[in-house]
Design a protein around this motif. Sequence first.
Motif, mmCIF file in Angstrom:
data_model
loop_
_atom_site.group_PDB
_atom_site.id
_atom_site.type_symbol
_atom_site.label_atom_id
_atom_site.label_comp_id
_atom_site.label_asym_id
_atom_site.label_seq_id
_atom_site.Cartn_x
_atom_site.Cartn_y
_atom_site.Cartn_z
ATOM 1 N N VAL A 13 3.570 -0.268 -3.029
ATOM 2 C CA VAL A 13 5.194 -0.576 -3.105
ATOM 3 C C VAL A 13 6.349 0.158 -3.664
ATOM 4 O O VAL A 13 7.174 -0.183 -3.196
ATOM 5 C CB VAL A 13 5.007 -1.578 -4.811
ATOM 6 C CG1 VAL A 13 6.176 -2.199 -5.526
ATOM 7 C CG2 VAL A 13 4.516 -2.175 -4.719
ATOM 8 N N GLU A 14 6.139 1.939 -4.270
ATOM 9 C CA GLU A 14 6.745 2.054 -4.131
ATOM 10 C C GLU A 14 6.984 3.754 -3.193
ATOM 11 O O GLU A 14 7.714 4.597 -3.651
ATOM 12 C CB GLU A 14 7.349 2.604 -5.615
ATOM 13 C CG GLU A 14 7.500 2.200 -6.996
ATOM 14 C CD GLU A 14 7.116 2.007 -7.902
ATOM 15 O OE1 GLU A 14 7.588 3.599 -8.811
ATOM 16 O OE2 GLU A 14 6.963 1.191 -9.105
ATOM 17 N N SER A 15 5.844 4.392 -3.103
ATOM 18 C CA SER A 15 5.149 5.161 -2.115
ATOM 19 C C SER A 15 5.441 6.391 -3.195
ATOM 20 O O SER A 15 5.497 6.937 -2.828
ATOM 21 C CB SER A 15 5.953 5.727 -1.301
ATOM 22 O OG SER A 15 6.792 4.523 0.577
ATOM 23 N N ARG A 16 5.079 6.424 -4.186
ATOM 24 C CA ARG A 16 4.638 7.502 -5.046
ATOM 25 C C ARG A 16 4.039 6.766 -6.146
ATOM 26 O O ARG A 16 3.847 5.274 -6.111
ATOM 27 C CB ARG A 16 6.229 7.095 -5.828
ATOM 28 C CG ARG A 16 7.189 6.548 -6.343
ATOM 29 C CD ARG A 16 8.011 7.086 -7.459
ATOM 30 N NE ARG A 16 7.415 7.374 -8.762
ATOM 31 C CZ ARG A 16 6.839 7.233 -9.745
ATOM 32 N NH1 ARG A 16 6.793 5.642 -9.230
ATOM 33 N NH2 ARG A 16 6.047 7.774 -10.488
ATOM 34 N N SER A 17 3.216 7.874 -7.082
ATOM 35 C CA SER A 17 2.785 7.026 -8.216
ATOM 36 C C SER A 17 2.507 8.190 -9.286
ATOM 37 O O SER A 17 2.538 9.078 -9.077
ATOM 38 C CB SER A 17 0.719 6.644 -8.271
ATOM 39 O OG SER A 17 0.486 8.225 -7.580
ATOM 40 N N ASP A 18 2.133 7.796 -10.627
ATOM 41 C CA ASP A 18 2.953 8.584 -11.334
ATOM 42 C C ASP A 18 1.713 9.745 -11.766
ATOM 43 O O ASP A 18 1.799 10.629 -12.473
ATOM 44 C CB ASP A 18 3.027 7.696 -13.012
ATOM 45 C CG ASP A 18 4.072 7.046 -13.376
ATOM 46 O OD1 ASP A 18 4.756 6.936 -12.594
ATOM 47 O OD2 ASP A 18 3.892 5.905 -13.824
#
Length: 390
Positions: A373-378
């Motif tokens: 969804v955000e093209s990143r992850s925590d």
Amino acid sequence: METRVDVAVIGLGAMGSATLYQLAKRGVKAVGIERYTAPHTLGSSHGETRITRQAVGEGPDYVPLVLASHRIWRELEAATGMSLFNSCGTLIMSPRDNKALHHGMPDFVARSISSAEAFDIPHEVIDSAAIARRFPQFTGLSGREWACFEPGGGYVRPEACMEAQLIRAQALGAEIRSNTVVQSVEQTAGQVRIVTDQGTIVADQVVVAAGSWCASLLGGAFERLLTVTRQLLHWYEIEDMSAWQPASSPVFIWMHGEQETDYFYGFPPAAGDPRLKVATEQYATSTTPYTINREVAPEESAAMYEANVRGRLAGVTARVAKAAACLYTVTPDRRFIIDRHPEHDRITVISACSGHGFKHSAGIGEAVAQQVVESRSDIDLAPFSMARFQ
């Protein structure tokens, strides 16, 4: 009939159910596709219990995933009222001089202790005398053992975990298509076309979490990297429950010999249930999800008992209450694959959890949903990239 969605998830086992739930939480128009009806007993995520431990001896890259999973299990329990996670503790033990591999890693007790120290995970390091005193069910100790005891570890209930996530996913708007076989997945012109025996789905992005079916579905490098193995689970009758009191009955992993196969793991009996579930692992013989022998022969349970259980667990008999087969999908280095498809940037693959995946599944689902969804992850997913095989 053709359906259009934002994201399609193929496979609704441990990883797929977690991912679909997390996508639905983020308001994504998502569909989950499952060849059977999840949860089921034909893949890798059944058998009543799965170990969870935060002090992960397989390496520090996994710890953020299991920490996230523990948080999510508790959130799901609060949301659904279902019992998912029993924090009865986890005991990992071996002779102190044991160098045998476990999940491809040597010195597994020491590695577990190192993870606990690095992430401030509550734990105790105990010797053979303390093991015998605190855990009287372990009767076959040599006197040379040491162990990492993690009081916050324990087990999750895999069928209930998957069911809870699928219930929440549907409540949040996700669609589930059960008994639907995916025939092909093809990325073209900025979209992915999924042909099934029940119609066609067109998605902006696809997450493939098909477990042991990944290799045949994706082909190419995945057929070379993924190996499917048959694993056996055994439940033996307990004739004397006195040593299996809840206050002193953790999940255990016991490496008792010098070879990687000289090990087994087990779970404390549930209240009022005089059965003990134990298992080991084998990687020498491969199979496929289409050809696996799903029946466990009596002699297989007898061999397991003689090699691992006899003389080591108080009150546990050789009488078999139940047995089952499941599938592991493994990579050459026994580590996960969580990555974009090497040839298709709109397809994400979660696979090859190599026998230690369920404890991480809720966290993986959250991280992958963020990535999609955000093209990143925590959580850093780079250690699980396919680039390491190039």
